[in-house]
Design an enzyme around this catalytic site. Structure first.
Site, PDB file in Angstrom:
ATOM      1  N   ASP A   1       7.433 -39.010  -7.883  1.00  8.83           N
ATOM      2  CA  ASP A   1       8.909 -39.352  -6.685  1.00  8.83           C
ATOM      3  C   ASP A   1       9.013 -41.094  -6.092  1.00  8.83           C
ATOM      4  O   ASP A   1       7.619 -41.434  -6.504  1.00  8.83           O
ATOM      5  CB  ASP A   1       8.777 -38.067  -5.538  1.00  8.83           C
ATOM      6  CG  ASP A   1      10.353 -38.381  -4.764  1.00  8.83           C
ATOM      7  OD1 ASP A   1      11.079 -39.402  -5.715  1.00  8.83           O
ATOM      8  OD2 ASP A   1      10.826 -37.020  -5.004  1.00  8.83           O
TER       9      ASP A   1
ATOM     10  N   ASP B   1      19.705 -38.346  -4.669  1.00 11.45           N
ATOM     11  CA  ASP B   1      19.650 -36.563  -5.659  1.00 11.45           C
ATOM     12  C   ASP B   1      21.405 -36.095  -4.955  1.00 11.45           C
ATOM     13  O   ASP B   1      22.445 -37.153  -4.763  1.00 11.45           O
ATOM     14  CB  ASP B   1      19.357 -36.182  -3.682  1.00 11.45           C
ATOM     15  CG  ASP B   1      17.957 -36.833  -3.872  1.00 11.45           C
ATOM     16  OD1 ASP B   1      17.453 -36.923  -4.833  1.00 11.45           O
ATOM     17  OD2 ASP B   1      17.798 -35.786  -2.848  1.00 11.45           O
TER      18      ASP B   1
HETATM   19  C1  GAL Z   1      13.451 -36.174  -3.827  1.00 13.86           C
HETATM   20  C2  GAL Z   1      13.759 -36.025  -4.625  1.00 13.86           C
HETATM   21  C3  GAL Z   1      14.028 -34.824  -5.099  1.00 13.86           C
HETATM   22  C4  GAL Z   1      12.784 -33.971  -4.173  1.00 13.86           C
HETATM   23  C5  GAL Z   1      12.618 -34.254  -3.249  1.00 13.86           C
HETATM   24  C6  GAL Z   1      11.790 -33.652  -2.485  1.00 13.86           C
HETATM   25  O1  GAL Z   1      12.835 -37.863  -3.184  1.00 13.86           O
HETATM   26  O2  GAL Z   1      14.770 -36.849  -5.666  1.00 13.86           O
HETATM   27  O3  GAL Z   1      14.390 -34.756  -6.138  1.00 13.86           O
HETATM   28  O4  GAL Z   1      12.209 -33.946  -5.145  1.00 13.86           O
HETATM   29  O5  GAL Z   1      12.289 -35.608  -2.848  1.00 13.86           O
HETATM   30  O6  GAL Z   1      11.198 -33.620  -0.862  1.00 13.86           O
END
Ligand code: GAL
Length: 703
Positions: A185, A255
């Site tokens: 991430d 997201d």
């Molecule tokens: C975001 C990511 C999501 C999920 C989330 C978990 O940045 O884009 O898909 O993984 O973090 O905290």
């Protein structure tokens, strides 16, 4: 509380938000090396059979887009090893694993809040008491694979230990645990991060994974660091280009959110310019599938639309729902073999936009056997008729083509034209193949039925009639098949009690010919307001003894025009968009009375610029009178302009209205108009404090 105030009224808050965004992008300023990263050359499309993929995976993994499950949107930080195992068992028992859904991916929060004394990551002891190596072994024994999550930075997005400073150690740990997939991430950005250091970090992890010697799919979010998915952003495309060389899949958009349209159609729009970066082993990741999700509440049609788009765009197919309570509908969506085959096609090409027709995107994806998968995605709020043809979607010349509708399961033949009516906010997925002459007779001819309810005035978005009105409805049946159709008959079905007209017919319709008619539909007086469906239905014969046919619906909205002298708070609008928050009916944003320069209006509307409201007046009203001005509750430096339209023609312009403008008393002639449009725009180039009132907005109508 400041967050309860309309955003557009608080310049300081906007400035604060902008500062945060700026801080994020500064951390990711572009570097020379990023700018030089050239996109992968687009693969050449040839329509010959068994086309070879253009380029290969950086690590030999993920030659087709990974498929499986991810816990995030369903379980968030509550995920436990029991949940994971239960979902894994559901993948196997439902048969989805056999269809390719093999990755079982843990997202954020699988790890303990601290690393072990030697710096190694460890599983959360409460939720994953047996540890990750144990879980991997369990899943492998079921024929599945295990994925984990980490972030490139000092923490994950949920403040668990990030990988920063531990890349090699973490890669080795993952390999030792026999992990098959890593999602990396973009969170916990270390101070001093630059675009160059950021890219170096992702490259480092890519190399460290490779060095373990284990096939680990590398899934990452470097492009998200650019802030948004805008190719005009100088950071964005270089990050995507680099991702396509150092990883197997990369998130190219923010997201997902529960809003279906902005998420699914928004991600499609963001992904369309990125087709050249996708190739076997390297995929644009549209984020997770929401089929069956109890957190997003999308309709079956919406879930199916997402699946169609993800498949056409060769995105990974990772569902994020509770599979242990999977419905038949979810299983049918995730388990559609023909749709999966489009996604998993070994040529590895992503769909490309070939045309935009009204609100429909026509997207074509060449497939390894010479077929083309066609996505028709309607982002609009009304069904839309579209027409494309075999040549336009990139097929080689042939006498006829087979068209498979991958959701309806039908197969038809066409001489070339493909015309469909795509449902509002929905999509169709077709697979088109050249046909040999001898095979043509096996398929029903592709015919198109079109039907149009004319808009209330030319160019209007509304199809509305009033009780007692006659509506003229043209419809046509066209034969696009290579073989003729016989004894064709086209009729219009209307709601019960409505009068329409007789069917039209044609003895024979050769390729490209149509039979058409116009129906004068009378809406009975007293019909209740609402939306009604008219359906054009064709029936015909083809070949020696086959019966065929198809039908297309169109909707008409029945509305009752106002009578007497109502104020607008007593009527329903047809549609309304407000700049901020809900439109206030007889109250301002804060719930207090509508008031302009001290005059309180018991009847009226509060809006925030830029706002547009449409009312049906049905030709029944002669005048619209209203007081106009900024609401006393919060006007500050606001400035707006009121503009009114009758059937699309401007009938009023207030000029700029500010705090110091005396109350405006507008009297507007709207005789004969069917639609009254009220628009409140910006008066001074800013949208701050655009809190605009309509005081006693009154129509004068007959009856
Ligand atoms: C975001 C990511 C999501 C999920 C989330 C978990 O940045 O884009 O898909 O993984 O973090 O905290």
């Amino acid at each position: 509380m400041i967050h309860e105030r309309p955003r557009r009224m608080v310049p300081a808050l906007i400035a604060a938000v902008l500062c945060t965004a700026a801080a994020l992008t500064t951390a990711a300023a572009p570097s020379a090396s990023a700018a030089q990263a050239a996109p992968a050359a687009p693969a050449q499309h040839s329509a010959r059979h068994q086309i070879q993929p253009a380029s290969q995976s950086y690590n030999g993994a993920a030659l087709t887009p990974p498929m499986g499950w991810n816990d995030w949107y369903q379980y968030r930080c509550g995920i436990t090893e029991n949940d994971v195992l239960a979902n894994a068992r559901a993948l196997v028992s439902s048969g989805l694993a056999k269809l390719g859904y093999r990755y079982v991916n843990l997202d954020d929060c699988w790890m303990a809040p601290q690393r072990a004394a030697d710096g190694q990551l460890q599983a959360d002891p409460t939720r994953f008491p047996h540890g990750i190596a144990w879980l991997a072994a369990k899943l492998h024994a079921m024929g599945l694979k295990l994925g984990v999550y980490e972030s490139f930075g000092t923490t994950t997005c949920q403040r668990r230990p990030g990988s920063y400073g531990h890349y090699q150690q973490d890669a080795n740990t993952f390999a030792k645990w026999k992990i098959d997939f890593l999602k990396f991430d973009y969170c916990g950005v270390p101070p001093g991060t630059t675009s160059a250091s950021l890219q170096a970090d992702y490259q480092q992890m890519s190399r460290d994974l490779l060095a373990t010697g284990r096939h680990i799919v590398f899934s990452e979010e470097l492009p998200v660091a650019a802030g948004d998915a805008n190719p005009a952003n100088p950071h964005y495309l270089p990050y995507v280009a680099l991702s396509s060389k150092i990883s197997n899949m990369w998130r190219m958009a923010p997201d997902e959110k529960p809003n279906f349209r902005s998420t699914v159609f928004g991600h499609l729009a963001d992904d369309l310019p990125l087709a050249q970066y996708a190739h076997p082993g390297a995929w644009n990741d549209l984020d997770m599938l929401m089929a069956g999700s109890s957190t997003f509440h999308w309709s079956v049609q919406q879930q199916q639309t997402q699946m169609s788009i993800w498949a056409e765009m060769a995105s990974p197919l990772l569902d994020s729902s509770d599979l242990t309570s999977m419905t038949t509908a979810t299983k049918r969506i995730l388990g559609n073999r023909a749709v999966i085959a489009v996604d998993q096609d070994p040529l590895g090409r992503q769909g490309q936009l070939v045309a935009k027709q009204g609100s429909v995107d026509v997207v074509a994806k060449p497939l390894a056997d010479g077929d083309v998968a066609v996505l028709l995605a309607n982002t609009g709020s009304a069904p839309q008729q579209v027409s494309t043809n075999a040549r336009a979607i990139g097929l080689r010349r042939a006498g006829a083509y087979a068209v498979r509708d991958l959701w309806a399961g039908t197969r038809r033949e066409t001489a070339g034209t493909i015309a469909e009516t795509v449902p509002a906010g929905g999509a169709m997925l077709l697979r088109v193949s050249p046909l040999r002459a001898f095979a043509v007779g096996r398929y029903a001819p592709f015919t198109a039925v079109s039907v149009t309810v004319p808009p209330v005035y030319p160019g209007s978005q509304f199809t509305i009639a009033k009780p007692g009105q006659a509506v003229t409805v043209p419809a046509a049946l066209q034969n696009d098949g290579r073989v003729p159709v016989w004894n064709a008959r086209l009729s219009l079905t209307v709601p019960s009690g409505w009068s329409s007209g007789s069917p039209v017919s044609a003895r024979i319709l050769p390729t490209g010919k149509e039979v058409s008619g116009t129906w004068h539909v009378t809406v009975p007086p007293g019909t209740a307001a609402g939306t009604y469906t008219l359906t054009a239905t064709a029936k015909y014969r083809w070949g020696y003894r086959h019966a065929g046919g198809n039908s297309t619906p169109a909707t008409v909205q029945i509305a009752v025009p106002p009578v007497g002298t109502p104020t607008l708070d007593q009527l329903s609008w047809l549609s309304a968009v407000n700049g901020y928050g809900p439109i206030g009916i007889n109250k301002n944003y804060y719930g207090g009375p509508l008031s302009i320069h001290g005059t309180v209006y018991p009847h009226g509307l509060w809006v925030n610029s830029v706002a547009t409201l449409y009312y049906y007046v049905g030709g029944n009203c002669s005048t619209f009178t209203t007081d106009l001005g900024l609401d006393d509750s919060d006007k500050s430096t606001g400035a707006v302009v009121y503009q009114f339209y009758a059937d699309g023609h401007q009938v009023y312009d207030s000029g700029v209205v500010t705090n110091s403008t005396p109350t405006v008393h507008a009297i507007v002639n709207i005789s004969g108009a069917r639609i009254l449009e009220l628009h409140v725009g910006e008066g001074n180039g800013t949208i701050n404090y655009g809190n605009a009132d309509f005081g006693s907005p009154r129509l004068t109508c007959t009856g």
